[in-house]
Motif scaffolding. Sequence first.
Motif, PDB file in Angstrom:
ATOM      1  N   ILE A   3       8.544  10.184   1.530  1.00 36.05           N
ATOM      2  CA  ILE A   3       7.842   8.944   1.255  1.00 36.05           C
ATOM      3  C   ILE A   3       8.845   7.804   1.074  1.00 36.05           C
ATOM      4  O   ILE A   3       9.924   7.994   0.508  1.00 36.05           O
ATOM      5  CB  ILE A   3       6.957   9.093  -0.006  1.00 36.05           C
ATOM      6  N   THR A   7       6.146   2.563  -0.396  1.00 38.33           N
ATOM      7  CA  THR A   7       4.933   3.314  -0.720  1.00 38.33           C
ATOM      8  C   THR A   7       5.020   3.913  -2.112  1.00 38.33           C
ATOM      9  O   THR A   7       4.044   3.911  -2.869  1.00 38.33           O
ATOM     10  CB  THR A   7       4.714   4.427   0.319  1.00 38.33           C
ATOM     11  N   VAL A  11       2.353   3.063  -4.953  1.00 38.76           N
ATOM     12  CA  VAL A  11       1.455   4.105  -5.476  1.00 38.76           C
ATOM     13  C   VAL A  11       1.642   4.289  -6.979  1.00 38.76           C
ATOM     14  O   VAL A  11       0.675   4.321  -7.748  1.00 38.76           O
ATOM     15  CB  VAL A  11       1.676   5.431  -4.724  1.00 38.76           C
ATOM     16  N   ALA A  14       0.383   1.258  -8.834  1.00 38.96           N
ATOM     17  CA  ALA A  14      -1.077   1.196  -8.831  1.00 38.96           C
ATOM     18  C   ALA A  14      -1.670   2.167  -9.848  1.00 38.96           C
ATOM     19  O   ALA A  14      -2.617   1.842 -10.564  1.00 38.96           O
ATOM     20  CB  ALA A  14      -1.604   1.495  -7.430  1.00 38.96           C
ATOM     21  N   LEU A  15      -1.100   3.383  -9.898  1.00 42.34           N
ATOM     22  CA  LEU A  15      -1.590   4.369 -10.875  1.00 42.34           C
ATOM     23  C   LEU A  15      -1.359   3.896 -12.302  1.00 42.34           C
ATOM     24  O   LEU A  15      -2.240   4.016 -13.167  1.00 42.34           O
ATOM     25  CB  LEU A  15      -0.903   5.717 -10.636  1.00 42.34           C
ATOM     26  N   TYR A 301       1.797  -4.879  -3.933  1.00 42.15           N
ATOM     27  CA  TYR A 301       2.187  -4.593  -2.549  1.00 42.15           C
ATOM     28  C   TYR A 301       3.272  -5.564  -2.091  1.00 42.15           C
ATOM     29  O   TYR A 301       4.265  -5.154  -1.450  1.00 42.15           O
ATOM     30  CB  TYR A 301       0.969  -4.688  -1.643  1.00 42.15           C
ATOM     31  N   SER A 304       6.523  -4.563  -3.772  1.00 40.45           N
ATOM     32  CA  SER A 304       7.134  -3.365  -3.193  1.00 40.45           C
ATOM     33  C   SER A 304       7.756  -3.684  -1.836  1.00 40.45           C
ATOM     34  O   SER A 304       8.829  -3.164  -1.487  1.00 40.45           O
ATOM     35  CB  SER A 304       6.090  -2.251  -3.057  1.00 40.45           C
TER      36      SER A 304
END
Length: 372
Positions: A3, A7, A11, A14-15, A301, A304
């Motif tokens: 990954i 990303t 991820v 976001a979590l 986003y 990142s």
Amino acid sequence: MRIGIKTLVFVIGALLMLVPAIVAGTMFTNAMQRRAEEANSARLRLLGEIVADQLGRRMHELWQDVEGMARVVRLDDSEEIRRQFTLLGQVDRRYTWIGVTDVQGKVIAASQGMLEGASVAERPWFRRGLNGPAAVDVHEAVLLAKLLPATQEPRRFVDFSAPIRNDQGAVIGVIGAHFDWNMVKDIIQAVREQGVDALLVSRDRVVLSGPQELQETRLSEGSAVAASQGTSISRRERWQDGKDYMTAVIPTIQFKDMPSFGWSLIARADLNMVLNPTRSITQAFWMLLGAGALAGLVLLYLFSAWLAKPLRRLMATAEALASGRADQPPHDETRYEEAARLSAALVRMQTFSIRPYQPTRAEKGKKPTRVS
């Protein structure tokens, strides 16, 4: 397949952002709904108690009037009794009929002369009134049915009666009064404007007054069972129409020394209507939280992508150096310290890889060794 950092950062971020927000939001909305149910349950009980108290007070007023008249009425002047009772019925429309009997149950005098001379010895109000103050539950007109004006619905009454005593305390007759049931219905139905159904229920769980579809039906809901057992409860339950209601039970309707009719009051409100304001607030809360989360995800986003872009360019330069290509210098990364240091290191590596080989002084003075 591994990954990428873009990303991975998106991820994980976001979590870390969404999970606590969803958990906290769920806890908040559940707590708000419980508080709303508790507040509406308390409001429903208060309305039920107000209706029960108002009905009890009104009936007690009538009871006091009948009991007071029993103490002062004299049976020796039937014409005067008839005149006074007729006037009372004209002034106070709650009295449909009022009269006095002797101990055998013969009507001596009554309002407008109705039933005078008739025997009411078998009527519950007379039999109970001989023994003491009595209250008789709602019933349809029997003897009066042919004497009163016709109506679309059968006439119904509640009765109060009391013994008439002489100066020595012996019972010499009974006074009885029939009160129009519509008086009770008007009190019970007054709360419908506030979105609440008030159901007046008898001892055997029959609806005496309430919504038309439940009139004269026997209830099997838990609240009705509790009412018949004299238990005060508040609960949410599903009724015969398949809807969920919030209910509050007022087990007795009585005021001071008034004889009990055995009535209970059930106040109910459609659960959807009760919780609609709270649900609207909850929906607005989740929409606002969702909009905030969406904006947060967009920013995450972009962050990142901003974080990964220098590393991607440096990675491309490193791969080119590893392949022996040193024609393009690395991009001068200055977004953050790690990228800047890595960029500087790649510049030095590229410079070293393209510089021609220069022997040292020691290597220049050394003679080549002959191999035999």
